[in-house]
Design an enzyme around this catalytic site. Structure first.
Site, PDB file in Angstrom:
ATOM      1  N   ARG A 562      18.412 -11.456  30.864  1.00  0.00           N
ATOM      2  CA  ARG A 562      18.910 -12.816  30.656  1.00  0.00           C
ATOM      3  C   ARG A 562      17.904 -13.855  31.148  1.00  0.00           C
ATOM      4  O   ARG A 562      17.219 -13.649  32.141  1.00  0.00           O
ATOM      5  CB  ARG A 562      20.231 -13.028  31.418  1.00  0.00           C
ATOM      6  CG  ARG A 562      21.345 -12.088  31.050  1.00  0.00           C
ATOM      7  CD  ARG A 562      22.016 -12.358  29.746  1.00  0.00           C
ATOM      8  NE  ARG A 562      22.519 -13.715  29.574  1.00  0.00           N
ATOM      9  CZ  ARG A 562      23.375 -14.054  28.606  1.00  0.00           C
ATOM     10  NH1 ARG A 562      23.828 -13.152  27.744  1.00  0.00           N
ATOM     11  NH2 ARG A 562      23.778 -15.288  28.483  1.00  0.00           N
ATOM     12  N   VAL A 563      17.841 -14.953  30.439  1.00  0.00           N
ATOM     13  CA  VAL A 563      16.990 -16.053  30.889  1.00  0.00           C
ATOM     14  C   VAL A 563      17.839 -17.151  31.528  1.00  0.00           C
ATOM     15  O   VAL A 563      17.322 -18.132  32.031  1.00  0.00           O
ATOM     16  CB  VAL A 563      16.169 -16.662  29.729  1.00  0.00           C
ATOM     17  CG1 VAL A 563      15.200 -15.643  29.176  1.00  0.00           C
ATOM     18  CG2 VAL A 563      17.077 -17.197  28.627  1.00  0.00           C
ATOM     19  N   ASP A 564      19.167 -16.975  31.505  1.00  0.00           N
ATOM     20  CA  ASP A 564      20.046 -17.996  32.096  1.00  0.00           C
ATOM     21  C   ASP A 564      20.665 -17.454  33.389  1.00  0.00           C
ATOM     22  O   ASP A 564      20.247 -16.426  33.892  1.00  0.00           O
ATOM     23  CB  ASP A 564      21.133 -18.399  31.089  1.00  0.00           C
ATOM     24  CG  ASP A 564      21.926 -17.183  30.598  1.00  0.00           C
ATOM     25  OD1 ASP A 564      21.723 -16.064  31.123  1.00  0.00           O
ATOM     26  OD2 ASP A 564      22.746 -17.362  29.682  1.00  0.00           O
ATOM     27  N   ASP A 565      21.636 -18.162  33.918  1.00  0.00           N
ATOM     28  CA  ASP A 565      22.229 -17.741  35.183  1.00  0.00           C
ATOM     29  C   ASP A 565      23.404 -16.796  34.983  1.00  0.00           C
ATOM     30  O   ASP A 565      24.465 -16.968  35.567  1.00  0.00           O
ATOM     31  CB  ASP A 565      22.659 -18.970  35.984  1.00  0.00           C
ATOM     32  CG  ASP A 565      21.440 -19.724  36.473  1.00  0.00           C
ATOM     33  OD1 ASP A 565      20.449 -19.059  36.820  1.00  0.00           O
ATOM     34  OD2 ASP A 565      21.471 -20.967  36.484  1.00  0.00           O
ATOM     35  N   VAL A 566      23.208 -15.808  34.156  1.00  0.00           N
ATOM     36  CA  VAL A 566      24.232 -14.779  33.989  1.00  0.00           C
ATOM     37  C   VAL A 566      23.676 -13.506  34.612  1.00  0.00           C
ATOM     38  O   VAL A 566      22.517 -13.166  34.404  1.00  0.00           O
ATOM     39  CB  VAL A 566      24.558 -14.554  32.501  1.00  0.00           C
ATOM     40  CG1 VAL A 566      25.439 -13.329  32.312  1.00  0.00           C
ATOM     41  CG2 VAL A 566      25.244 -15.787  31.922  1.00  0.00           C
TER      42      VAL A 566
END
Ligand code: 6R9
Length: 695
Positions: A562-566
């Site tokens: 993931r590149v996001d905050d997941v």
């Protein structure tokens, strides 16, 4: 190539020519566990011979069809859809979509004007075709020796009874029904019963807490909740009805009231021990005894909602991902057939729970659309011994086994005899999903479990995509450990650089999808704006996946995470914001920031930084209380693995933004790679965090 030959190729591949019973139609690193593994792109190809019965046996063959699927998506998918029963055909211009916010509202439609029913296609179609006596569910209980078989006809009868009961309590097309159940046959039966009458199911994974349940039933405003007295997993009994009561009480405080609660009596919790509200609660067995086992199907529009499934994002509360009927059905059936080479009668086992998207598409709808025999296992993989999974494979002669990297890693940790003691000669195809698989686990799965003779399909997809998007087709091209290889038909992946420019050829970028595919989510329930901003505003005109990805010279895709905050814990999506808000709700916590770190079994673990409230001092008891808060607000699977008290505060920019990059590096002991910290409002917090780590 003329139109005629193209149609012939399609017909041959999608079985529409045959009249047989069933031819439905800031990029992060790969978690290289233990630090010593080579990343996927440096792995040698593995060529496992397999002759797919679908007829797609080479990359050339695939490419021919793939080209057609992207040049004429509407024609391609219409052909596939013809393999199913429709009450009414779709319009000639059935595919209408706009993914570009600059051109107005984002909308996706497939098979517009068509009417069908997925329950009919999963059950009635097979029964009418003379296959009612074939096993539909092969249920295996928690204890070895506990099992049951349900044929397609028996399943259809049970579904009809439940549909009739739902109608008797006033459930109509479009009404939501929440399901909070253990993995017993009644769970997919309840999903199908909703689908039969056009009600929208919302399965809530039975590992979620009362508070998480309350939030979800409130958001979807369900009229009915279906649950069980309890469940059993390994040595643990789970008081499901108690949790439902607690959850509904919380929801009532917030002004929402469910009308009826249907309860299946599970032997793990006998009825005398089950909390009860006579005005609201009904026992499953008594209710079904009064219902006829025939119930006409509600023919719904292709774009009528089929189900809601809540999933975590990088911000805010969980999102109710909405899937509709026609496109989802066609894609669930088609991907299952081609990826698992699934034919009627095959014994197929997917170890996911119905509470997650994999349990919707590849445990329930996909395999039933293909008329398979589906193994349902209620227990945990290592109970009563780490050999249980392989004993089940031997017992039912499983042909396709679809599971998650976390399960593979947890079983790999034990002696190989737990695997080799059981006969696995029935296995033909292995599959993984949910998170990147590290090459070592892939190798073990391939050599020890599959004896080197079963292709591994590493399928990349999401709750939102509805069906697998990047995947090998067994036997059609060489595999590589940790690599999802190529896009499924109709799927157009692109890699974008941070500026939104498409990366050409080999390279790395953010994975996005161009053009709509039939199984795509249509909206976020009750919040279309959030749907647009989450998925379609990052890069205009593209669906944003949130994953980083690499493409090599062969055109193979490898997901890098993931590149996001997941955070992806054991293949379960956990939003950092959700864990942070749970921690912050506790009196002792002034501020919290949560990051992921590489975990040897779970893939990623949860690392929480906590700034204590004034007057609270750090202690093991406070840590325990904070972990307990997360368990009770979300569920045990989201409990932090580490809590790090940050006496000097969190690293923030001058504008007050938490610098998560710094927190990630400290959590993973990579402080040599902290990068530029000069823009921090107070660079002094970094040495303080390093001092307090591990305390
Ligand atoms: C089906 C499912 C989606 C996220 C996704 C990605 C990760 C799933 C993967 C994978 C690497 C694979 N993911 N499959 N990463 N290789 N084969 O898991 O849906 O629960 O919504 O999670 O899981 O990060 O974005 P969901």
């Amino acid at each position: 190539e003329g139109a005629l030959s193209r149609l012939q190729v399609l017909a041959a591949h999608f079985g529409t020519a045959e009249a047989s019973e069933n031819h439905p139609g800031g990029i992060k690193r790969h978690p290289t566990l233990a630090g010593a593994e080579e990343p996927s792109h440096q792995q040698a190809s593995v060529n496992t011979p397999y002759k797919a019965r679908t007829g797609i046996t080479s990359r050339r063959e695939y490419e021919r069809l793939y080209r057609q699927s992207v040049e004429d998506p509407a024609g391609f998918w219409a052909h596939v859809a013809e393999g199913y029963d429709w009450k009414q055909k779709w319009d000639t211009e059935h595919m209408r979509s706009n993914l570009d916010l600059d051109r107005g509202r984002v909308s996706i439609e497939w098979f517009a004007g068509g009417r069908t029913n997925i329950c009919h296609n999963c059950l009635d179609r097979h029964v009418e075709g003379g296959r009612g006596g074939q096993a539909c569910f092969l249920w295996e209980g928690n204890e070895p020796g506990q099992d049951a078989v349900m044929t397609y006809k028996q399943t259809l009868d049970a579904v009809c009874q439940l549909s009739n009961w739902l109608k008797s309590v006033g459930v109509k097309k479009g009404d939501r029904v929440a399901l909070y159940m253990p993995l017993i046959c009644e769970l997919p039966i309840a999903m199908l019963a909703c689908a039969r009458i056009g009600a929208v199911h919302s399965v809530i994974f039975a590992g979620f807490s009362a508070e998480a349940l309350a939030q979800r039933v409130q958001d979807c405003q369900c009229r009915v909740v279906i649950t069980a007295s309890g469940g059993i997993r390994g040595k643990k009994t789970i008081p499901l009805k108690q949790i439902v009561d607690d959850g509904l009480k919380l929801a009532e405080k917030a002004g929402f009231k469910a009308e009826v609660c249907l309860v299946f009596e599970h032997p793990a919790v006998p009825r005398q021990k089950c909390p009860w509200q006579a005005a609201r609660d009904v026992w499953w067995r008594e209710a079904m005894a009064r219902q006829a086992s025939h119930c006409p199907v509600e023919w719904v529009g292709a774009e009528d909602p089929l189900f809601l499934l809540y999933t975590s994002g990088s911000t805010g509360k969980p999102k109710g991902v909405l899937h509709t009927t026609g496109g989802y059905m066609v894609m669930a059936g088609c991907t299952t057939k081609y990826i698992f080479d699934l034919q009627p009668d095959d014994v197929y086992w997917c170890t996911a729970d119905c509470g997650w998207i994999t349990g919707h598409t590849y445990l329930t709808y996909g395999p039933l659309l293909n008329g398979a025999q589906v193994v349902l296992y209620e227990g945990v993989p290592n109970y009563p011994s780490p050999g249980r999974v392989w004993q089940i494979v031997e017992k039912y002669k499983v042909r396709q086994l679809y599971t998650a990297p976390t399960l593979i890693r947890s079983l790999e940790a034990h002696d190989a005899h737990f695997v080799t003691d059981s006969d696995r000669s029935s296995l033909r195809i292995l599959g993984t999903v949910g998170e990147p698989i590290n090459p070592r686990a892939w190798d073990w799965f391939n050599k020890v479990v599959g004896e080197g003779r079963c292709p591994i399909v590493d399928t990349w997809w999401q709750t939102e995509t509805g069906a697998a998007m990047l995947t090998p087709l067994p036997g059609a091209w060489p595999l590589r450990p940790g690599c999802a290889t190529l896009p499924f038909f109709g799927v157009q992946p692109v890699l974008l650089d941070e500026k939104g420019k498409e990366v050409q050829g080999a390279g790395e970028g953010i994975l996005c999808l161009k053009a709509a595919w039939p199984g795509a989510l249509r909206t976020i329930y009750g919040d279309h704006k959030r749907f647009e901003s989450t998925y379609f505003s990052t890069f205009k005109g593209y669906y944003f996946t949130g994953d980083g990805c690499r493409r090599d010279e062969e055109g193979y895709y490898t997901i890098t995470g993931r590149v996001d905050d997941v955070i992806n814990v054991s293949g379960h999506r956990v939003g950092t914001a959700e864990v942070e808000s749970a921690l912050q709700s506790h009196d002792t916590c002034a501020e919290a920031a949560v990051v992921g770190f590489d975990h040897p079994i779970k893939g990623q673990g949860i690392y929480a930084y906590v700034v204590l409230a004034d007057g609270t001092s750090a202690s093991p008891e406070v840590k325990k209380a904070l972990v307990a808060t997360v368990r009770s607000q979300i569920g045990a699977f989201a409990a932090p693995d580490s809590i790090h008290f940050a006496p000097g505060g969190l690293p923030k920019t001058r504008s007050g933004k938490i610098m998560r990059r710094v927190l990630r590096k400290i959590a993973t002991k990579e402080e040599d790679q902290l990068g530029d910290t000069s823009t921090l409002a107070d660079p002094g917090v970094v040495p303080k965090l390093l001092e307090t780590r591990g305390k």
